[in-house]
Scaffold this active site. Structure first.
Site, PDB file in Angstrom:
ATOM      1  CD  GLU A 196      25.611  32.115  29.666  1.00  0.00           C
ATOM      2  OE1 GLU A 196      26.820  31.906  29.508  1.00  0.00           O
ATOM      3  OE2 GLU A 196      25.022  31.921  30.744  1.00  0.00           O
ATOM      4  CE  LYS A 236      25.382  22.201  26.703  1.00  0.00           C
ATOM      5  NZ  LYS A 236      26.288  21.359  25.949  1.00  0.00           N
ATOM      6  CG  ASP A 267      29.315  20.876  19.889  1.00  0.00           C
ATOM      7  OD1 ASP A 267      29.429  20.304  20.984  1.00  0.00           O
ATOM      8  OD2 ASP A 267      28.820  20.351  18.878  1.00  0.00           O
ATOM      9  CE1 TYR A 286      30.074  26.711  31.847  1.00  0.00           C
ATOM     10  CE2 TYR A 286      30.863  26.603  29.588  1.00  0.00           C
ATOM     11  CZ  TYR A 286      30.633  25.998  30.808  1.00  0.00           C
ATOM     12  OH  TYR A 286      30.953  24.678  30.987  1.00  0.00           O
ATOM     13  CB  CYS A 296      32.164   5.068 -17.679  1.00  0.00           C
ATOM     14  SG  CYS A 296      30.695   6.090 -17.509  1.00  0.00           S
ATOM     15  CB  CYS A 299      29.379   5.381 -21.716  1.00  0.00           C
ATOM     16  SG  CYS A 299      31.031   5.931 -21.247  1.00  0.00           S
ATOM     17  CB  CYS A 319      29.871   9.284 -21.347  1.00  0.00           C
ATOM     18  SG  CYS A 319      29.210   8.912 -19.714  1.00  0.00           S
TER      19      CYS A 319
HETATM   20  O1  I6G Z   1      28.276  22.727  29.767  1.00  0.00           O
HETATM   21  C1  I6G Z   1      27.887  23.982  29.796  1.00  0.00           C
HETATM   22  C2  I6G Z   1      27.924  24.748  28.669  1.00  0.00           C
HETATM   23  C3  I6G Z   1      27.534  26.054  28.674  1.00  0.00           C
HETATM   24  C4  I6G Z   1      27.447  24.548  31.012  1.00  0.00           C
HETATM   25  C5  I6G Z   1      27.029  25.895  31.035  1.00  0.00           C
HETATM   26  C6  I6G Z   1      27.081  26.644  29.841  1.00  0.00           C
HETATM   27  O2  I6G Z   1      26.690  27.910  29.890  1.00  0.00           O
HETATM   28  C7  I6G Z   1      26.691  28.672  28.709  1.00  0.00           C
HETATM   29  N1  I6G Z   1      26.607  26.442  32.180  1.00  0.00           N
HETATM   30  C8  I6G Z   1      26.585  25.698  33.265  1.00  0.00           C
HETATM   31  C9  I6G Z   1      26.092  26.310  34.521  1.00  0.00           C
HETATM   32  C10 I6G Z   1      26.988  24.369  33.249  1.00  0.00           C
HETATM   33  N2  I6G Z   1      27.425  23.798  32.139  1.00  0.00           N
HETATM   34  C11 I6G Z   1      26.948  23.535  34.469  1.00  0.00           C
END
Ligand code: I6G
Length: 675
Positions: free
Chosen positions: A117, A119, A121, A229, A412, A415, A436
């Site tokens: 998967e 992750k 942000d 998730y 500048c 120049c 310039c």
């Molecule tokens: O912090 C997390 C981000 C994404 C996760 C996570 C995740 O899964 C896509 N999955 C778990 C099981 C945990 N933290 C603990």
């Protein structure tokens, strides 16, 4: 409670269910089920019913997402099951190490199935549902105790207020990430910059900050999304046996899942998934900082258990960081082709976003002020995707005592001409023009570039050398080069000089559009140059045009029109054009002639209202081919208006000014009568 007629109650329940379905299609499936107008109609109806019968309002009504009274503070929520973190792997070797430990613990040699998967942000959340109804939303906090952000979570349209589908668990705690897509983040920061406000360092901070608003109306105004998730607390008739099935169940209950979730077998397939996603990373509409691999079989997860605060059955393989700390060593002021002065930060080199960064743009004087940055400061550099590295933030706690205030130059740096800032413009410019050296160099580089005169072998370094050594002073000098002065310049043997001279000679044959673009008129990019060429056909026609005449051309606004007119009023520019032509630079003269007879030459036509047989673009092309200019507004100079159904103010104005008007049928007849 007032008695509500059964019929109204029915209608209300149906409206809530339907609108929630539409929301699900729109925000979770990214696939709208009805046009916005229909959604708005149903929403208005729902609001009417709720105003007439305030007691009818249910918690899952879409009107209950908009945000309510501001809180004084957040209360705390103790997680039923701790919210864990993940161990990280920073290389394939560390991933293999993880797999080896998993196999050892399970006493297994066969390959293991993993769910991969992205992750995201953002900020982790826990959302609890009892019998399908949202009870609370909480932040991760310290993993055991989080903050109650229910009012804010409810405003996020991809979070179901009520679960849909079958086999709704008695208790379901969904865990996921709340995040801000990149476009939403950029828009938020743009808006903050416009009012000189504080910007967010990255989409993660923006998402977390948006979730921690005491006034949920602020959260409601941010385009947050939620992606599920995993599951925490869970009580139901039946339990899935794999993580993949659990994700499928979450999808059925109305949650958004990430589009790139994949189940693979073995650690090599995990590494391959990482490579594939790394390639896509910059193009995704949201930030990701890695991949999470999870053992798919829930029974195996149970056998593996946990260590400290992290599961043994999952690991996060991180991508190179997009932010790093480094020190600002100095600021250089670069002068561009149009004299724009850009402060560039010189940094202690730092590896960020997969490359070593030693410079970052500081944009302009306002940006320096907004950041409050000084030379010597420790700063956070962000390089997300292919975007130019930026200073996202100053780490004030680390400011050295001798940090120096950045002084924007009054003159500048190349120049020494005065630096000017026009009212309403954020950019400061050198007033030296072609006096310039920096502007000369940039003008020549632009002139020689691929989309302009396309002079093969005339790179930036060589242009700089030739200007520094006073071999050339303007673009026109390229066509009068003293070859003997080139031989011996860095990497310029006789053969290279001969090749360069030949390439310069070849470049003499060009098109009007390329030549106009090569001149480097402010705000005239490739498309505008083409528009000018198509509409005027000859450079003399453009040079003679007034701002008003230029404004009659579609796509040319007042700023560009003024730059074009100013350019051709400048005698230095005119003498350079003349020198170029005298040196043999040429293009198929008056392009319009090559398009056949030009019975509409000198005429300006305006198309307004709908067209049924031809498209507007086809009509425009046909008229331009006959020599007409096609403008977007009607003025006393308009020769002819073509008005279709729905024509409004332009038709009225044409009638007032006594300008000839024809309809589409008459236009068709006119066009087909042309030879
Ligand atoms: O912090 C997390 C981000 C994404 C996760 C996570 C995740 O899964 C896509 N999955 C778990 C099981 C945990 N933290 C603990």
């Amino acid at each position: 409670m007032a008695l509500i007629p059964k019929k109204i109650l029915e209608e209300y329940k149906n409206l809530v269910a339907e609108l929630n379905q539409h929301n699900h299609h729109y925000y979770v499936l990214d696939n709208p089920s009805v046009p916005d107008s229909e959604y708005d109609r149903q929403m208005r109806k729902l609001q009417e019913v709720e105003v007439s019968h305030p007691d009818i309002v249910t918690e899952d009504s879409p009107t209950q997402r908009v945000g309510g009274m501001a809180l004084q503070s957040f209360s705390q929520i103790t997680h039923g099951l701790p919210m864990l973190s993940l161990d990280n792997a920073f290389s394939d070797a560390e991933l293999q190490d993880f797999e080896r430990k998993v196999k050892d613990r399970l006493n297994q040699t066969a390959d293991i199935e993993y769910v991969c998967e992205p992750k995201l942000d953002g900020a982790a959340v826990s959302i609890l549902y009892r019998d399908g109804v949202l009870v609370y939303g909480a932040t991760r906090g310290d993993g055991n105790i989080g903050e109650d952000i229910t009012a804010n979570v409810r405003t996020i349209k991809s979070v179901p207020l009520k679960l849909q589908g079958h086999n709704i668990p008695h208790l379901l705690e969904v865990r996921g990430e709340i995040y801000l897509p990149k476009v939403g983040f950029d828009a938020l920061n743009e808006a903050a910059r416009a009012v000189g406000g504080k910007t967010f360092v990255n989409p993660r901070n923006a998402a977390a900050g948006s979730l921690r608003q005491l006034d949920s109306k602020v959260t409601a105004s941010r385009p947050l999304e939620m992606c599920a998730y995993s599951v925490g607390q869970y009580q139901a008739e039946s339990t899935p046996t794999t993580h993949q099935d659990m994700l499928q169940a979450l999808c059925g209950w109305g949650f958004k899942l990430n589009d790139y979730v994949e189940t693979v077998t073995g650690v090599d397939a995990c590494a391959d998934y990482y490579q594939r996603l790394a390639k896509r990373r910059n193009k995704l509409p949201y930030d990701i900082d890695g991949i999470v691999y999870k053992v798919n079989e829930l029974a195996l997860q149970e056998r593996l258990g946990f260590v400290a605060k992290a599961p043994r059955w999952a690991i996060a393989r991180k991508f190179p960081a997009q932010e790093e700390m480094t020190q600002l060593l100095g600021v250089e002021f670069q002068v561009g082709r149009t004299g724009a002065i850009t402060p560039v930060a010189r940094l202690d080199p730092v590896f960020v976003g997969g490359v070593t960064v030693s410079n970052a743009t500081l944009h302009n004087r306002d940006e320096i002020q907004r950041l409050g940055v000084r030379i010597g400061d420790v700063v956070i550099i962000r390089r997300a995707g292919d975007v130019i590295p930026q200073i996202a933030k100053v780490v004030l706690e680390k400011r050295p005592l001798d940090a120096e205030v950045i002084v924007f130059p009054e003159r500048c740096p190349v120049c020494q001409s005065s630096v000017q800032r026009n009212t309403g413009e954020v950019v400061a410019r050198c007033s030296g023009g072609l006096f310039c050296g920096a502007q000369i160099k940039e003008a020549i580089k632009h002139f020689a570039s691929r989309k302009a005169m396309d002079i093969d072998g005339l790179g930036d370094k060589l242009v700089e050398l030739m200007v520094d050594k006073a071999i050339i002073f303007s673009v026109a000098d390229l066509y009068e080069l003293d070859e003997s002065r080139l031989v011996g310049l860095e990497r310029m043997a006789e053969k290279s000089v001969a090749n360069l001279v030949a390439a310069i000679d070849v470049s003499k044959e060009t098109t009007l559009a390329k030549f106009l673009y090569a001149l480097g008129i402010r705000e005239v990019g490739e498309a505008t140059a083409q528009t000018l060429a198509n509409n005027f056909g000859a450079i003399e026609m453009i040079a003679q045009s007034s701002v008003e005449e230029l404004l009659e051309i579609d796509d040319i606004g007042p700023v560009v029109a003024r730059h074009i007119a100013n350019f051709f009023r400048n005698p230095d520019n005119l003498s350079i054009i003349e020198a170029l032509r005298n040196a043999g630079v040429k293009w198929p003269d008056i392009d319009l002639l090559s398009q056949g007879a030009q019975p509409l030459k000198g005429q300006t036509w305006v198309l307004t209202g709908g067209m049924q047989v031809m498209s507007r673009a086809e009509a425009k092309d046909a008229l331009q081919a006959l020599g007409a200019k096609v403008a977007s507004s009607v003025s006393a100079k308009t020769s002819q208006v073509v008005a279709g159904p729905g024509a409004g103010s332009k038709l009225t104005k044409a009638e007032k000014l006594g300008i000839a008007v024809m309809d589409e049928a008459e236009l068709m007849a006119f066009l087909s009568a042309q030879p």
